[in-house]
Write a protein that holds these residues in place. Structure first.
Motif, PDB file in Angstrom:
ATOM      1  N   LEU A 153      11.212  15.051 -10.597  1.00 37.34           N
ATOM      2  CA  LEU A 153      11.377  14.045  -9.540  1.00 37.34           C
ATOM      3  C   LEU A 153      10.286  14.164  -8.483  1.00 37.34           C
ATOM      4  N   LEU A 154       9.979  15.381  -8.086  1.00 34.45           N
ATOM      5  CA  LEU A 154       8.916  15.580  -7.095  1.00 34.45           C
ATOM      6  C   LEU A 154       7.569  15.114  -7.627  1.00 34.45           C
ATOM      7  N   MET A 155       7.306  15.396  -8.892  1.00 39.76           N
ATOM      8  CA  MET A 155       6.043  14.951  -9.488  1.00 39.76           C
ATOM      9  C   MET A 155       5.972  13.435  -9.555  1.00 39.76           C
ATOM     10  N   MET A 156       7.084  12.787  -9.886  1.00 37.92           N
ATOM     11  CA  MET A 156       7.104  11.321  -9.936  1.00 37.92           C
ATOM     12  C   MET A 156       6.853  10.738  -8.550  1.00 37.92           C
ATOM     13  N   GLY A 157       7.456  11.357  -7.538  1.00 35.66           N
ATOM     14  CA  GLY A 157       7.240  10.895  -6.171  1.00 35.66           C
ATOM     15  C   GLY A 157       5.794  11.023  -5.760  1.00 35.66           C
ATOM     16  N   PHE A 158       5.143  12.076  -6.173  1.00 30.41           N
ATOM     17  CA  PHE A 158       3.738  12.281  -5.846  1.00 30.41           C
ATOM     18  C   PHE A 158       2.866  11.259  -6.564  1.00 30.41           C
ATOM     19  N   VAL A 159       3.148  11.001  -7.816  1.00 32.13           N
ATOM     20  CA  VAL A 159       2.346  10.064  -8.605  1.00 32.13           C
ATOM     21  C   VAL A 159       2.552   8.633  -8.125  1.00 32.13           C
ATOM     22  N   TYR A 160       3.799   8.250  -7.883  1.00 32.11           N
ATOM     23  CA  TYR A 160       4.079   6.866  -7.510  1.00 32.11           C
ATOM     24  C   TYR A 160       3.973   6.612  -6.014  1.00 32.11           C
ATOM     25  N   GLY A 161       4.026   7.639  -5.212  1.00 34.76           N
ATOM     26  CA  GLY A 161       3.961   7.479  -3.768  1.00 34.76           C
ATOM     27  C   GLY A 161       2.532   7.536  -3.269  1.00 34.76           C
ATOM     28  N   GLN A 162       1.645   6.820  -3.888  1.00 32.93           N
ATOM     29  CA  GLN A 162       0.230   6.856  -3.540  1.00 32.93           C
ATOM     30  C   GLN A 162      -0.200   5.573  -2.833  1.00 32.93           C
ATOM     31  N   ASP A 163      -1.162   5.736  -1.962  1.00 31.16           N
ATOM     32  CA  ASP A 163      -1.793   4.582  -1.332  1.00 31.16           C
ATOM     33  C   ASP A 163      -2.911   4.108  -2.248  1.00 31.16           C
ATOM     34  N   ARG A 164      -3.147   2.798  -2.219  1.00 33.09           N
ATOM     35  CA  ARG A 164      -4.279   2.288  -2.985  1.00 33.09           C
ATOM     36  C   ARG A 164      -4.937   1.151  -2.217  1.00 33.09           C
ATOM     37  N   VAL A 165      -6.217   1.044  -2.387  1.00 37.09           N
ATOM     38  CA  VAL A 165      -6.980  -0.008  -1.729  1.00 37.09           C
ATOM     39  C   VAL A 165      -6.836  -1.282  -2.559  1.00 37.09           C
ATOM     40  N   ILE A 166      -6.542  -2.378  -1.861  1.00 36.61           N
ATOM     41  CA  ILE A 166      -6.444  -3.685  -2.517  1.00 36.61           C
ATOM     42  C   ILE A 166      -7.316  -4.670  -1.745  1.00 36.61           C
ATOM     43  N   SER A 167      -7.466  -5.856  -2.284  1.00 37.16           N
ATOM     44  CA  SER A 167      -8.220  -6.890  -1.559  1.00 37.16           C
ATOM     45  C   SER A 167      -7.256  -7.649  -0.644  1.00 37.16           C
ATOM     46  N   ALA A 168      -7.793  -8.283   0.363  1.00 40.85           N
ATOM     47  CA  ALA A 168      -6.966  -9.058   1.288  1.00 40.85           C
ATOM     48  C   ALA A 168      -6.244 -10.193   0.563  1.00 40.85           C
ATOM     49  N   ASN A 169      -6.814 -10.682  -0.514  1.00 43.28           N
ATOM     50  CA  ASN A 169      -6.173 -11.750  -1.296  1.00 43.28           C
ATOM     51  C   ASN A 169      -4.898 -11.283  -1.978  1.00 43.28           C
ATOM     52  N   GLN A 170      -4.718  -9.973  -2.124  1.00 47.57           N
ATOM     53  CA  GLN A 170      -3.534  -9.434  -2.777  1.00 47.57           C
ATOM     54  C   GLN A 170      -2.368  -9.212  -1.811  1.00 47.57           C
ATOM     55  N   LEU A 171      -2.579  -9.467  -0.535  1.00 49.07           N
ATOM     56  CA  LEU A 171      -1.501  -9.359   0.443  1.00 49.07           C
ATOM     57  C   LEU A 171      -0.466 -10.457   0.200  1.00 49.07           C
ATOM     58  N   PRO A 172       0.784 -10.228   0.611  1.00 44.33           N
ATOM     59  CA  PRO A 172       1.774 -11.309   0.538  1.00 44.33           C
ATOM     60  C   PRO A 172       1.313 -12.505   1.371  1.00 44.33           C
ATOM     61  N   LYS A 173       1.753 -13.678   0.984  1.00 48.05           N
ATOM     62  CA  LYS A 173       1.338 -14.918   1.650  1.00 48.05           C
ATOM     63  C   LYS A 173       1.635 -14.880   3.154  1.00 48.05           C
ATOM     64  N   THR A 174       2.781 -14.333   3.523  1.00 48.69           N
ATOM     65  CA  THR A 174       3.155 -14.247   4.939  1.00 48.69           C
ATOM     66  C   THR A 174       2.123 -13.451   5.736  1.00 48.69           C
ATOM     67  N   ALA A 175       1.661 -12.345   5.174  1.00 46.36           N
ATOM     68  CA  ALA A 175       0.659 -11.513   5.852  1.00 46.36           C
ATOM     69  C   ALA A 175      -0.676 -12.238   5.951  1.00 46.36           C
ATOM     70  N   LYS A 176      -1.071 -12.914   4.871  1.00 49.41           N
ATOM     71  CA  LYS A 176      -2.338 -13.664   4.896  1.00 49.41           C
ATOM     72  C   LYS A 176      -2.286 -14.764   5.950  1.00 49.41           C
ATOM     73  N   ASN A 177      -1.146 -15.456   6.051  1.00 46.36           N
ATOM     74  CA  ASN A 177      -0.999 -16.507   7.061  1.00 46.36           C
ATOM     75  C   ASN A 177      -1.058 -15.926   8.468  1.00 46.36           C
ATOM     76  N   PHE A 178      -0.405 -14.801   8.692  1.00 43.89           N
ATOM     77  CA  PHE A 178      -0.414 -14.142   9.998  1.00 43.89           C
ATOM     78  C   PHE A 178      -1.842 -13.810  10.415  1.00 43.89           C
ATOM     79  N   LEU A 179      -2.598 -13.237   9.504  1.00 44.48           N
ATOM     80  CA  LEU A 179      -3.983 -12.869   9.813  1.00 44.48           C
ATOM     81  C   LEU A 179      -4.847 -14.096  10.089  1.00 44.48           C
ATOM     82  N   SER A 180      -4.682 -15.145   9.288  1.00 38.47           N
ATOM     83  CA  SER A 180      -5.527 -16.335   9.470  1.00 38.47           C
ATOM     84  C   SER A 180      -5.220 -17.066  10.776  1.00 38.47           C
ATOM     85  N   VAL A 181      -3.972 -17.014  11.231  1.00 41.19           N
ATOM     86  CA  VAL A 181      -3.589 -17.679  12.479  1.00 41.19           C
ATOM     87  C   VAL A 181      -3.968 -16.832  13.700  1.00 41.19           C
ATOM     88  N   ASN A 182      -3.666 -15.540  13.657  1.00 46.51           N
ATOM     89  CA  ASN A 182      -3.819 -14.690  14.840  1.00 46.51           C
ATOM     90  C   ASN A 182      -5.148 -13.952  14.938  1.00 46.51           C
TER      91      ASN A 182
END
Length: 149
Positions: free
Chosen positions: A16-45
């Motif tokens: 279980l601890l190993m699974m948490g370490f493997v799956y609990g990782q941060d990863r870099v994504i593109s801004a286009n991969q953000l949820p629509k709500t987040a993209k709208n927030f950024l474009s407005v504000n």
């Protein structure tokens, strides 16, 4: 038999601890991969301000949050659905368009010549940090509660 059960339990915990370490990782994504709500927030504000990086914080059961770093130094955090959680101006004024009017008005009236440099939204409250270092707490409707030391 009892020793075998203990070994099984220990191995299960290690797995279980190993699974948490493997799956609990941060990863870099593109801004286009953000949820629509987040993209709208950024474009407005934050119109016209590009993103320098976007981090997707993954936990065992899926995405926990997104951290967006803008080219002007501001950091915006979103929950898994793309709703803003925190905007940190890194000591510079944050956009006021998304901040409830009651909070904006209270700060303008009670703390003239200051501005909000960081705001955090929780389930039942808001916390705002001012340019003079004072932290203010507000209820979920934006009504002032107290100065946070």
């Amino acid at each position: 038999m009892e020793k075998r059960n203990k070994i099984t339990v220990v191995l299960a915990l290690v797995l279980l601890l190993m699974m948490g370490f493997v799956y609990g990782q941060d990863r870099v994504i593109s801004a286009n991969q953000l949820p629509k709500t987040a993209k709208n927030f950024l474009s407005v504000n934050f119109k016209g301000i590009a993103t320098s990086s976007v981090i997707e914080d993954n936990e065992i059961f899926g995405v926990d949050e997104y951290k967006v770093f803008l080219t002007n130094g501001i950091k915006v955090e979103f929950d898994s659905k793309g709703n803003w959680k925190e905007v940190d101006g890194k000591h510079q004024k944050v956009s006021y368009g998304f901040i409830p009017a009651t909070i904006r008005n209270y700060v303008a009236k009670s703390f003239p010549n200051t501005h909000i440099v960081k705001i955090e939204r929780k389930s039942w409250s808001y916390k705002a940090e001012l340019s003079n270092g004072i932290d203010l707490e507000f209820d979920k409707n934006g009504n002032f509660k107290r100065i946070d030391d």
